[in-house]
Design a protein around this motif. Sequence first.
Motif, PDB file in Angstrom:
ATOM      1  N   GLN A 131      -4.402  45.697 -25.004  1.00 51.70           N
ATOM      2  CA  GLN A 131      -4.498  44.408 -25.697  1.00 51.70           C
ATOM      3  C   GLN A 131      -3.651  43.349 -24.998  1.00 51.70           C
ATOM      4  O   GLN A 131      -4.017  42.163 -24.981  1.00 51.70           O
ATOM      5  N   ALA A 132      -2.526  43.754 -24.423  1.00 54.11           N
ATOM      6  CA  ALA A 132      -1.696  42.803 -23.671  1.00 54.11           C
ATOM      7  C   ALA A 132      -2.452  42.286 -22.450  1.00 54.11           C
ATOM      8  O   ALA A 132      -2.408  41.095 -22.130  1.00 54.11           O
ATOM      9  N   ASN A 133      -3.134  43.188 -21.764  1.00 55.60           N
ATOM     10  CA  ASN A 133      -3.921  42.769 -20.597  1.00 55.60           C
ATOM     11  C   ASN A 133      -5.090  41.878 -21.010  1.00 55.60           C
ATOM     12  O   ASN A 133      -5.435  40.927 -20.301  1.00 55.60           O
ATOM     13  N   ALA A 134      -5.703  42.176 -22.161  1.00 54.52           N
ATOM     14  CA  ALA A 134      -6.790  41.316 -22.655  1.00 54.52           C
ATOM     15  C   ALA A 134      -6.255  39.923 -22.986  1.00 54.52           C
ATOM     16  O   ALA A 134      -6.918  38.913 -22.719  1.00 54.52           O
ATOM     17  N   LEU A 135      -5.050  39.883 -23.532  1.00 49.73           N
ATOM     18  CA  LEU A 135      -4.463  38.593 -23.894  1.00 49.73           C
ATOM     19  C   LEU A 135      -4.153  37.758 -22.651  1.00 49.73           C
ATOM     20  O   LEU A 135      -4.491  36.567 -22.596  1.00 49.73           O
ATOM     21  N   VAL A 136      -3.520  38.372 -21.647  1.00 49.27           N
ATOM     22  CA  VAL A 136      -3.187  37.581 -20.454  1.00 49.27           C
ATOM     23  C   VAL A 136      -4.453  37.205 -19.693  1.00 49.27           C
ATOM     24  O   VAL A 136      -4.509  36.127 -19.066  1.00 49.27           O
ATOM     25  N   THR A 137      -5.493  38.053 -19.764  1.00 47.11           N
ATOM     26  CA  THR A 137      -6.768  37.682 -19.141  1.00 47.11           C
ATOM     27  C   THR A 137      -7.345  36.442 -19.798  1.00 47.11           C
ATOM     28  O   THR A 137      -7.847  35.539 -19.122  1.00 47.11           O
ATOM     29  N   ARG A 138      -7.241  36.376 -21.132  1.00 46.93           N
ATOM     30  CA  ARG A 138      -7.744  35.203 -21.833  1.00 46.93           C
ATOM     31  C   ARG A 138      -6.911  33.964 -21.479  1.00 46.93           C
ATOM     32  O   ARG A 138      -7.459  32.880 -21.258  1.00 46.93           O
ATOM     33  N   PHE A 139      -5.592  34.124 -21.399  1.00 51.03           N
ATOM     34  CA  PHE A 139      -4.745  33.013 -20.963  1.00 51.03           C
ATOM     35  C   PHE A 139      -5.190  32.523 -19.579  1.00 51.03           C
ATOM     36  O   PHE A 139      -5.350  31.312 -19.355  1.00 51.03           O
TER      37      PHE A 139
ATOM     38  N   SER B 225      -6.899  32.686 -30.057  1.00 52.55           N
ATOM     39  CA  SER B 225      -6.459  33.253 -31.331  1.00 52.55           C
ATOM     40  C   SER B 225      -6.847  34.716 -31.499  1.00 52.55           C
ATOM     41  O   SER B 225      -6.034  35.530 -31.966  1.00 52.55           O
ATOM     42  N   ALA B 226      -8.087  35.075 -31.140  1.00 50.75           N
ATOM     43  CA  ALA B 226      -8.558  36.452 -31.360  1.00 50.75           C
ATOM     44  C   ALA B 226      -7.768  37.464 -30.538  1.00 50.75           C
ATOM     45  O   ALA B 226      -7.250  38.447 -31.083  1.00 50.75           O
ATOM     46  N   PRO B 227      -7.634  37.311 -29.206  1.00 52.30           N
ATOM     47  CA  PRO B 227      -6.845  38.297 -28.454  1.00 52.30           C
ATOM     48  C   PRO B 227      -5.362  38.252 -28.810  1.00 52.30           C
ATOM     49  O   PRO B 227      -4.670  39.274 -28.702  1.00 52.30           O
ATOM     50  N   TRP B 228      -4.878  37.099 -29.239  1.00 52.53           N
ATOM     51  CA  TRP B 228      -3.477  36.999 -29.678  1.00 52.53           C
ATOM     52  C   TRP B 228      -3.245  37.896 -30.898  1.00 52.53           C
ATOM     53  O   TRP B 228      -2.296  38.698 -30.929  1.00 52.53           O
ATOM     54  N   SER B 229      -4.106  37.760 -31.893  1.00 51.03           N
ATOM     55  CA  SER B 229      -3.978  38.577 -33.105  1.00 51.03           C
ATOM     56  C   SER B 229      -4.164  40.059 -32.789  1.00 51.03           C
ATOM     57  O   SER B 229      -3.442  40.918 -33.332  1.00 51.03           O
ATOM     58  N   ALA B 230      -5.118  40.369 -31.914  1.00 53.29           N
ATOM     59  CA  ALA B 230      -5.364  41.773 -31.565  1.00 53.29           C
ATOM     60  C   ALA B 230      -4.147  42.397 -30.881  1.00 53.29           C
ATOM     61  O   ALA B 230      -3.827  43.568 -31.120  1.00 53.29           O
ATOM     62  N   PHE B 231      -3.461  41.626 -30.052  1.00 53.17           N
ATOM     63  CA  PHE B 231      -2.281  42.157 -29.369  1.00 53.17           C
ATOM     64  C   PHE B 231      -1.174  42.474 -30.363  1.00 53.17           C
ATOM     65  O   PHE B 231      -0.603  43.572 -30.353  1.00 53.17           O
TER      66      PHE B 231
ATOM     67  N   VAL C 246       0.890  41.061 -17.177  1.00 55.18           N
ATOM     68  CA  VAL C 246       1.592  42.190 -17.769  1.00 55.18           C
ATOM     69  C   VAL C 246       2.371  42.882 -16.655  1.00 55.18           C
ATOM     70  O   VAL C 246       1.807  43.210 -15.609  1.00 55.18           O
ATOM     71  N   ALA C 247       3.673  43.096 -16.860  1.00 47.14           N
ATOM     72  CA  ALA C 247       4.539  43.588 -15.790  1.00 47.14           C
ATOM     73  C   ALA C 247       4.605  45.097 -15.710  1.00 47.14           C
ATOM     74  O   ALA C 247       5.092  45.638 -14.711  1.00 47.14           O
TER      75      ALA C 247
ATOM     76  N   ALA D  50      12.316  47.128 -19.585  1.00 47.87           N
ATOM     77  CA  ALA D  50      12.253  46.079 -18.550  1.00 47.87           C
ATOM     78  C   ALA D  50      11.404  44.930 -19.082  1.00 47.87           C
ATOM     79  O   ALA D  50      10.935  44.940 -20.220  1.00 47.87           O
ATOM     80  N   ASP D  51      11.182  43.921 -18.258  1.00 51.68           N
ATOM     81  CA  ASP D  51      10.305  42.818 -18.652  1.00 51.68           C
ATOM     82  C   ASP D  51       8.904  43.347 -18.916  1.00 51.68           C
ATOM     83  O   ASP D  51       8.333  44.075 -18.087  1.00 51.68           O
ATOM     84  N   PHE D  52       8.343  42.977 -20.052  1.00 50.22           N
ATOM     85  CA  PHE D  52       6.982  43.382 -20.391  1.00 50.22           C
ATOM     86  C   PHE D  52       5.972  42.472 -19.693  1.00 50.22           C
ATOM     87  O   PHE D  52       4.910  42.923 -19.265  1.00 50.22           O
ATOM     88  N   TYR D  53       6.284  41.185 -19.609  1.00 53.96           N
ATOM     89  CA  TYR D  53       5.424  40.204 -18.937  1.00 53.96           C
ATOM     90  C   TYR D  53       6.155  39.625 -17.726  1.00 53.96           C
ATOM     91  O   TYR D  53       7.386  39.571 -17.703  1.00 53.96           O
ATOM     92  N   THR D  54       5.375  39.201 -16.740  1.00 50.68           N
ATOM     93  CA  THR D  54       5.951  38.367 -15.689  1.00 50.68           C
ATOM     94  C   THR D  54       6.094  36.964 -16.273  1.00 50.68           C
ATOM     95  O   THR D  54       5.113  36.349 -16.668  1.00 50.68           O
ATOM     96  N   ALA D  55       7.328  36.499 -16.343  1.00 54.41           N
ATOM     97  CA  ALA D  55       7.597  35.243 -17.048  1.00 54.41           C
ATOM     98  C   ALA D  55       7.281  34.044 -16.173  1.00 54.41           C
ATOM     99  O   ALA D  55       7.879  33.885 -15.103  1.00 54.41           O
ATOM    100  N   PRO D  56       6.344  33.182 -16.590  1.00 58.76           N
ATOM    101  CA  PRO D  56       6.071  31.951 -15.826  1.00 58.76           C
ATOM    102  C   PRO D  56       7.288  31.031 -15.846  1.00 58.76           C
ATOM    103  O   PRO D  56       8.090  31.058 -16.775  1.00 58.76           O
ATOM    104  N   GLN D  57       7.405  30.220 -14.808  1.00 57.31           N
ATOM    105  CA  GLN D  57       8.514  29.274 -14.714  1.00 57.31           C
ATOM    106  C   GLN D  57       7.971  27.848 -14.573  1.00 57.31           C
ATOM    107  O   GLN D  57       6.833  27.642 -14.165  1.00 57.31           O
ATOM    108  N   PRO D  58       8.786  26.859 -14.919  1.00 52.82           N
ATOM    109  CA  PRO D  58       8.360  25.464 -14.735  1.00 52.82           C
ATOM    110  C   PRO D  58       8.084  25.174 -13.260  1.00 52.82           C
ATOM    111  O   PRO D  58       8.579  25.876 -12.366  1.00 52.82           O
ATOM    112  N   THR D  59       7.301  24.142 -13.007  1.00 53.60           N
ATOM    113  CA  THR D  59       6.997  23.730 -11.637  1.00 53.60           C
ATOM    114  C   THR D  59       7.421  22.283 -11.439  1.00 53.60           C
ATOM    115  O   THR D  59       7.513  21.507 -12.387  1.00 53.60           O
ATOM    116  N   ILE D  60       7.676  21.928 -10.191  1.00 55.48           N
ATOM    117  CA  ILE D  60       8.076  20.560  -9.871  1.00 55.48           C
ATOM    118  C   ILE D  60       7.431  20.167  -8.550  1.00 55.48           C
ATOM    119  O   ILE D  60       7.292  20.987  -7.635  1.00 55.48           O
TER     120      ILE D  60
END
Length: 627
Positions: free
Chosen positions: A136-144, A107-113, A422-423, A319-329
């Motif tokens: 802040q975007a890099n802090a958010l993805v680091t927390r993820f 929640s905290a890095p999400w709000s900060a971003f 972050v892309a 361009a894409d701001f984030y590298t978008a994750p995809q589903p896995t199988i």
Amino acid sequence: MSNLLATGSSALLAFQRALSTVSHNVANINTPGYSRQRAEFAAREGSNYGYGHVGSGVSVVDIHRMADSLATSRLLDSTGELNRLQQLSVSSSRLDSMFSDKATGISAPWSAFFDSVSGLSSSAAGAADRQSVLAQANALVTRFNQMDQQLDKLDGEVNSGLTANVSEVNRLTKEIAAINGRIGNNAANASGDLLDRRDQLISELVGYTGGTAIQQDGGQMNVFTAGGQPLVVGTAYSSLVTVADPYRPERLQVALETNGQRVTLDKRAMGGQIGGLMEFRSNVLDPAIAELGRVAMSLAETFNSQHRAGMDQYGQMGADFYTAPQPTISHNAANTGNAVLTPTLGDLSALNASNVVLRFDGTNWVGNDPNTGASVAVTGTGTAADPLVVNGVELVLSSDTPATNDRFLLQPTAGAAGTIKVAISDPGRVAAATPVKGNTALTNSGTGKLGTVSVSDASNADLLTPSTIAFTGPNTYTVDGAGPYTYTPGQTITANGWSVTLDGAPAAGDSFSVGPTGANSSDNGNAKLLANLDDLRALNGGTLTLNGAISGLTTTIGSAARQADYAAEAQQVIQDQVQAARDSISGVNLDEEAADLMRLQQAYQAASQIIATADTLFQSLLNATGR
């Protein structure tokens, strides 16, 4: 006289054994599972002297073990359930702490971003604000990424817990079976201490597996898991082993080996600590991993989509701001075909974080929930033109042909939080500006004014091509010569992927131009839209915002932890009650033992006086006859 001596001797021996029994009780007051013992006395058969029977003393006919099978059975049931709930509570509380603590939660890095993006919308040309957004975007993805790693560690701890518990179960089943062999078919003649030892081992075993114990005719005990699988039957015992999950080899499952057969057990077949670990993994940990991944995937998808609709400081489309994750199988290890399914995110609003097992029945693909077995809708044929669609995920059969009953585990969002990045790294590439802007011709005679130009289709190839809106009359207009089109005051004019609304009343001959914003613009139109994406209703069919998803995830985990804690506390009360009921029958009470000790001591002393009296009489007789 000899009868008097024999009677006294029998009393001395009986009371000595009774005193030893009381001493044994006192010595084992702290021994887990010990059942107090009591010496049972019986009068010896007397001799008939014609005038009547004269008693010949006393003997100890039994050392009785004070135990009640019903109380023991209730205690076993409660012990298995308590261990399950305590394990579930401890594990769930750890997960809750991770998500609810500001230092480790999202929640905290999400709000900060999003606060930094809001700051950029107020100063789109500021280099510091752009740099803050990236930081802040890099802090958010680091927390993820960190949270995903911690969840993986918890999953690994479940593996370790299953391995350790399985080892203990196998030790206990082997020892219980051995004691069954020692007891044989006549438990009535078995040592009370041996029976206590067996009951204690069974209690420990049920604490790991849940289940029940049933006594056979003759006294041997059979032990079964919560799902009814046999662990101990007489002198035979089964073994538990850990096996790799057929879809995810890094994850361990528990299987039962008996008579050369191996059966994989699920959470419904196990109670106790093992059942608690399995329930935590399937009901709490896996949903948390999946939902955290859905939040990460949704952030990347929505932010990238809007970012691509903006213009950066170099005058280029975003361009894409984030590298978008995809589903896995993952394929099942037992598959015989060579089919490869490639999943991609389709409809974000339909995205469901729950895993799905896809099975090819020889003709069609069918889907099921791996935990409940409930059917999941699957549409499409699997071709690129008509992909399989499952809960918002599209799958294409990219190579080879599946065999009948081949299975695949689709994980729509699990692990996505660990792969989001972050892309971009250049602050100038942050697309804060609206890519097109409008201008009103100075020669216009009407009162028409252009409103804000917005992007309706960022992928339109002509989006940045300059366009002219020319009014041929107050109610007709052309766009770059195309038309005329009917105009109604207040309507939206759309062309080349942009749209605009006019205020006022344009006159014949009035014109308006729409063209690219250009480089180094201080326009903040796209930044304003980006700043509000956390409140975009992008999930659950357009009913749930990203903020709502994060709040819901934290609330769900907290609720699961509290429910497990409440259930464990309630079960502890039940455990205390059944333990007290068992102890009232089998437990050692020092006050009672002290009273018995004093009573037996006095009886022993009295028996000694009988022997002393017999000795005095015998000495008197010797003295009388020796004169």
